[in-house]
Every structure is written in C-alpha cells, then in structure tokens.
Design an enzyme around this catalytic site. Sequence first.
Site, PDB file in Angstrom:
ATOM      1  N   GLU A  73       0.832  -1.215   0.000  1.00 15.35           N
ATOM      2  CA  GLU A  73       0.000   0.000   0.000  1.00 15.35           C
ATOM      3  C   GLU A  73       0.862   1.259   0.000  1.00 15.35           C
ATOM      4  OE1 GLU A  73      -2.971  -0.131  -0.796  1.00 15.35           O
ATOM      5  OE2 GLU A  73      -3.096  -2.295  -0.539  1.00 15.35           O
TER       6      GLU A  73
ATOM      7  N   HIS B 249       2.292   2.537  -3.219  1.00  8.75           N
ATOM      8  CA  HIS B 249       1.415   3.367  -4.058  1.00  8.75           C
ATOM      9  C   HIS B 249       1.665   4.856  -3.831  1.00  8.75           C
ATOM     10  CE1 HIS B 249      -1.172   0.450  -6.025  1.00  8.75           C
ATOM     11  NE2 HIS B 249      -1.427  -0.167  -4.888  1.00  8.75           N
TER      12      HIS B 249
HETATM   13 NI    NI Z   1      -2.304  -2.073  -4.862  1.00  4.94          NI
END
Ligand code: NI
Length: 180
Positions: free
Chosen positions: A147, A150
């Site tokens: 995550e 990102h």
């Molecule tokens: Ni992802």
Amino acid sequence: MAVREIIRMGHPTLRKVARKLRKEEIVGKDIRTLVDDMVDTLHASGGIGLAAPQINESVQLAIIQIPKLGSRYGVLEELPLTVFVNPEISVVADAESAGNWEGCLSVPGLRGWVERPQHINLQYQDLDGVQHAREFTGFHATVCQHELDHLTGHLFVDRMTDMTKLVFEDLLVPEDAYPD
Ligand code: NI
C-alpha cells in the site's frame, strides 16, 4: 460517502509521488470525506487495502483492513481498519523475506510473486494528526509495503524479480496462491 472509480495501471497518477498532508488538512472535512470514500470503495471492491492515488487523489494516505474471515488472499490474521497518513517505513535490519502472490485493485485480474521483508517499522499519523510508531510482521508487513508503495508511484509489478511469475488470477492453483 461514495464508491469511487479505481484507476488502473497506465494512469499517470499511479506513477507520481503523492504529496504529504499538512496537519490542518488531516483534521479537516475534505480528508474525512476522502477517507470515507476510500473505505466505501475498499468494501465495494473486496480488497484489503487502498491508497488514495488509486482513486486519483495524489496524497499520502492509505487504508488497510484485513478481515478475520478471510478474503481473496485466503484466511489471514485480522487487522482492523487502520488509516495511515504521511507514513514512513523502515525495514528492520535482519528481517527475513517471504513471497506472496500479490494482487492489486489497480492491476485487475493479475497476480505476481513478490518477495518482501517480513519485519518493518512504520511511522504515521492518524486522522487526528497524532503520530504513531508501530511494528508489522509477516503478511501484515507485506500489505503495508504494497500500500505504501502506491504513495511513491510504485506498483507490485516493479517489485517482481521473476516476470514468469506474473499470471492471470484464474490460472493460479489455490495451493500455490496461499503458500502458508
Ligand atoms: Ni495495490
């Protein structure tokens, strides 16, 4: 509150470094609304994590929620809904790595084998702007790294070392998909 469109690999926002949020923004109404939208979007998608850039908001904000009863990743250790604002990650020096067949809501239909360190320290703020320092191990460490990638313009495919292990989800044999 609203389910937002998830942008897919190829959209330029997914490749940008997201900007940090200022304290007055974090506690403001716009970010509350954005987080509500992210939660709705995550729940509608059946995923376990979502970063703001995935709904085309290039800010340092990600949510993770791993349900007790399992998901498309099999049966997992629960992680209650957690909001990470301006997170900074550091890998613990002697951390061992482990691989998972990672998927991503921005790379629908595909899975790739990614090895990542299984012990990290994370510093982040919550929605009150309060600073936290937490340790994550195992699959939770993997999800956090996925995550938070990102927020710096990275996707799981960038972390793969063997591109023969980029496959369509429906061709994954279940016992391969969940090695543990
Ligand atoms: Ni992802």
